[in-house]
Design a protein around this motif. Structure first.
Motif, PDB file in Angstrom:
ATOM      1  N   ARG A   1       0.840  -1.195   0.000  1.00 15.28           N
ATOM      2  CA  ARG A   1       0.000   0.000   0.000  1.00 15.28           C
ATOM      3  C   ARG A   1       0.874   1.243   0.000  1.00 15.28           C
ATOM      4  NH1 ARG A   1      -3.791  -1.336   3.843  1.00 15.28           N
ATOM      5  NH2 ARG A   1      -2.913  -3.418   4.051  1.00 15.28           N
TER       6      ARG A   1
ATOM      7  N   LEU B   1       1.737   4.849   1.281  1.00 20.22           N
ATOM      8  CA  LEU B   1       1.553   5.663   2.471  1.00 20.22           C
ATOM      9  C   LEU B   1       1.965   7.088   2.153  1.00 20.22           C
ATOM     10  CD1 LEU B   1       2.945   3.257   5.219  1.00 20.22           C
ATOM     11  CD2 LEU B   1       0.587   3.542   4.441  1.00 20.22           C
ATOM     12  N   SER B   2       1.000   8.002   2.213  1.00 17.21           N
ATOM     13  CA  SER B   2       1.269   9.377   1.813  1.00 17.21           C
ATOM     14  C   SER B   2       2.291  10.046   2.719  1.00 17.21           C
ATOM     15  CB  SER B   2      -0.033  10.178   1.812  1.00 17.21           C
ATOM     16  OG  SER B   2      -0.657  10.145   3.087  1.00 17.21           O
ATOM     17  N   ASP B   3       2.292   9.712   4.020  1.00 20.65           N
ATOM     18  CA  ASP B   3       3.236  10.373   4.914  1.00 20.65           C
ATOM     19  C   ASP B   3       4.662   9.881   4.708  1.00 20.65           C
ATOM     20  OD1 ASP B   3       2.526   7.889   5.883  1.00 20.65           O
ATOM     21  OD2 ASP B   3       2.717   8.454   7.988  1.00 20.65           O
TER      22      ASP B   3
ATOM     23  N   HIS C   1      -2.034  -2.964   8.186  1.00 18.90           N
ATOM     24  CA  HIS C   1      -2.539  -1.629   8.517  1.00 18.90           C
ATOM     25  C   HIS C   1      -3.593  -1.791   9.601  1.00 18.90           C
ATOM     26  CE1 HIS C   1      -3.995   2.548   6.929  1.00 18.90           C
ATOM     27  NE2 HIS C   1      -3.990   2.478   8.247  1.00 18.90           N
TER      28      HIS C   1
ATOM     29  N   SER D   1     -13.453   0.776   4.402  1.00 20.84           N
ATOM     30  CA  SER D   1     -12.499   1.847   4.156  1.00 20.84           C
ATOM     31  C   SER D   1     -11.761   2.176   5.439  1.00 20.84           C
ATOM     32  CB  SER D   1     -13.215   3.095   3.646  1.00 20.84           C
ATOM     33  OG  SER D   1     -14.029   3.652   4.672  1.00 20.84           O
TER      34      SER D   1
ATOM     35  N   ASP E   1      -7.360  12.109  12.357  1.00 19.99           N
ATOM     36  CA  ASP E   1      -6.851  12.786  11.176  1.00 19.99           C
ATOM     37  C   ASP E   1      -7.593  12.245   9.960  1.00 19.99           C
ATOM     38  OD1 ASP E   1      -5.401  13.854   9.060  1.00 19.99           O
ATOM     39  OD2 ASP E   1      -3.473  13.656  10.076  1.00 19.99           O
TER      40      ASP E   1
ATOM     41  N   ARG F   1      -7.442  13.623   6.816  1.00 15.24           N
ATOM     42  CA  ARG F   1      -6.935  14.236   5.589  1.00 15.24           C
ATOM     43  C   ARG F   1      -6.885  13.259   4.424  1.00 15.24           C
ATOM     44  NH1 ARG F   1      -1.526  16.951   7.637  1.00 15.24           N
ATOM     45  NH2 ARG F   1      -1.601  15.067   8.948  1.00 15.24           N
ATOM     46  N   ASP F   2      -6.768  11.960   4.712  1.00 14.33           N
ATOM     47  CA  ASP F   2      -6.761  10.971   3.642  1.00 14.33           C
ATOM     48  C   ASP F   2      -8.044  10.144   3.623  1.00 14.33           C
ATOM     49  OD1 ASP F   2      -4.208  11.649   2.693  1.00 14.33           O
ATOM     50  OD2 ASP F   2      -3.239  10.431   4.235  1.00 14.33           O
ATOM     51  N   LEU F   3      -9.090  10.617   4.306  1.00 15.14           N
ATOM     52  CA  LEU F   3     -10.329   9.867   4.427  1.00 15.14           C
ATOM     53  C   LEU F   3     -11.465  10.568   3.681  1.00 15.14           C
ATOM     54  CD1 LEU F   3     -10.238   9.015   8.255  1.00 15.14           C
ATOM     55  CD2 LEU F   3      -9.131   7.806   6.367  1.00 15.14           C
ATOM     56  N   ASP F   4     -12.585   9.888   3.596  1.00 12.37           N
ATOM     57  CA  ASP F   4     -13.821  10.481   3.102  1.00 12.37           C
ATOM     58  C   ASP F   4     -14.402  11.311   4.245  1.00 12.37           C
ATOM     59  OD1 ASP F   4     -16.349  11.137   2.238  1.00 12.37           O
ATOM     60  OD2 ASP F   4     -17.105   9.072   2.217  1.00 12.37           O
TER      61      ASP F   4
ATOM     62  N   PRO G   1      -8.275  18.136   5.269  1.00 16.63           N
ATOM     63  CA  PRO G   1      -7.423  18.669   4.199  1.00 16.63           C
ATOM     64  C   PRO G   1      -7.936  20.048   3.818  1.00 16.63           C
ATOM     65  CG  PRO G   1      -9.007  17.108   3.311  1.00 16.63           C
ATOM     66  CD  PRO G   1      -9.200  17.098   4.801  1.00 16.63           C
TER      67      PRO G   1
END
Length: 395
Positions: free
Chosen positions: A130, A132-134, A143, A188, A214, A216-219, A239
């Motif tokens: 997967r 990972l944006s961070d 995960h 999700s 947090d 920021r990466d969720l719906d 975000p």
């Protein structure tokens, strides 16, 4: 007070300990509370051995390393069976730990955060590749999502959800090999985070406190909608691009607009005021700027507050948060979000010391039992630190 020897069965087993006397007392108290649902004394003893091993074993908290404290091969088989093959239910054990910790350190909030567990192979339950944006790259990992009871004084994890992708839950062979429960479905990350929180509170007896997460990466709309439906107070990091409708009379000329959150707070820069902020750990408090504006999500008539913060001299806005605690002071709420920073700092310091990410088995139930017992070891660690600090202060 029940002694640790009562659970470990022999005072001589304590000779291997690297823990303080206060930790022994704390460990015994937690074991007495959390293992009440286990019907047999041998199960309660194995549970205490496992938690003790997570605290006292050197290096990686493998079952082999922990079993070396209790007699080698036979102990290894005993602990392996207790975690991987036994049938005890981890849900009441976690709930008992939660109740113990709420009494020992009343939380100011529940902090939900992910836990990434890198893996070399692809057999451990839930492992996937997967992005990972961070981290900025793809990892092969499990995960998980944890729920922390958090206050300025103390923070500890109490509940967990392991995320399983469709590749796991839709593969019959994988489901059988990992013993994934029939009712478990892929969700999700946002839904999994909310589920972890709601499962913990569904047992009752825990105080109502804001959930901090947090998103920021969720719906965002879906996550907020689920929390509203459950009647949960929330503080959700946003975000900057999420779009909101302004309802605040302090922002004249914007009521007809649905704007990105960062645009709204730029328009509200005249509402900024200073607030005292503590970044985490033992850092000295400092001053930042905060502001709050009344908004709502498009299609959602329920009121919400959009909060922003930024360090003095930095670009405005910095962090953005959405909350349904519309009658609370913005500065006080922003200070509350600092608990997420403290949870992250604690995790980096403590998680690997107590083996939160060290389970190497393949089963769904084994993973959950391990992280339940590792959460108990985490609780012992933070409570012991508090007790030792109090003793040092007195002396």
């Amino acid at each position: 007070m029940t002694s640790l020897a009562c659970y470990l069965g022999d005072d001589r087993k304590q000779k291997h300990a690297t823990t303080s006397g206060i930790q022994h007392t704390t460990l015994a108290a937690i074991c007495a509370a959390m293992f009440q649902s286990l019907p047999r004394s041998d199960q309660r003893r194995k549970g205490a051995e496992y938690v003790y091993g997570l605290l006292a074993a050197d290096g990686r908290k493998s079952i082999r390393n922990m079993a070396a404290l209790f007699g080698g091969r036979a102990a290894e088989q005993r602990l392996h069976h207790f975690v991987c093959s036994s049938t005890w239910d981890w849900v009441p054990v976690r709930h008992a730990l939660s109740q113990f910790m709420v009494r020992a350190a009343p939380p100011q909030a529940w902090v939900v955060r992910p836990m990434i567990i890198p893996k070399a192979g692809d057999h451990s339950v839930g492992v996937d590749r997967r992005f990972l944006s961070d981290m900025g790259h793809v990892v092969n990992a499990q995960h998980a999502i944890g729920v922390w009871a958090a206050s300025e004084e103390l923070r500890t994890p109490l509940n967990w959800r392991l995320r399983l992708s469709p590749a796991w839950v839709e593969d019959k062979e994988r489901r059988v090999q990992a013993a994934i429960p029939d009712g478990f479905i892929s969700k999700s990350i946002g839904d999994g985070a909310v589920d972890a929180f709601l499962q913990m509170t569904a047992c009752g007896g825990l105080p109502v406190r804001p959930i901090i997460l947090d998103a920021r990466d969720l719906d965002v709309a879906g996550t907020v909608g689920t929390l509203r439906e459950a009647g949960v107070p929330f503080l959700v990091r946003l975000p900057g691009a999420v779009r909101l409708a302004v309802t605040d009379s302090a922002l004249t000329g914007h009521h007809a607009d649905v704007l990105p959150a960062h645009h709204i707070m730029r328009a509200a820069r005249h509402l900024r005021r200073p607030a005292v902020w503590r970044g985490g750990g033992d850092a000295m408090p400092h001053t930042c700027l905060v502001a709050g504006v009344q908004v709502r999500l498009p299609g959602d008539a329920a009121p919400a507050s959009l909060l922003a913060t930024a360090e003095i001299g930095e670009d405005w806005p910095g962090q953005l948060w959405l909350t349904n605690l519309t009658n609370c002071d913005a500065a006080a709420l922003i200070r509350l979000t600092g608990l997420m920073v403290r949870v992250d700092e604690d995790f980096e310091e403590i998680a690997d010391q107590v083996g939160l990410r060290d389970f190497v088995g393949r089963s769904f139930a084994g993973w959950h039992r391990h992280v339940t017992l590792a959460s108990a070891a985490y609780a012992v660690s933070v409570l012991t630190h508090r007790e030792n600090a109090a003793v040092d202060h007195v002396s």
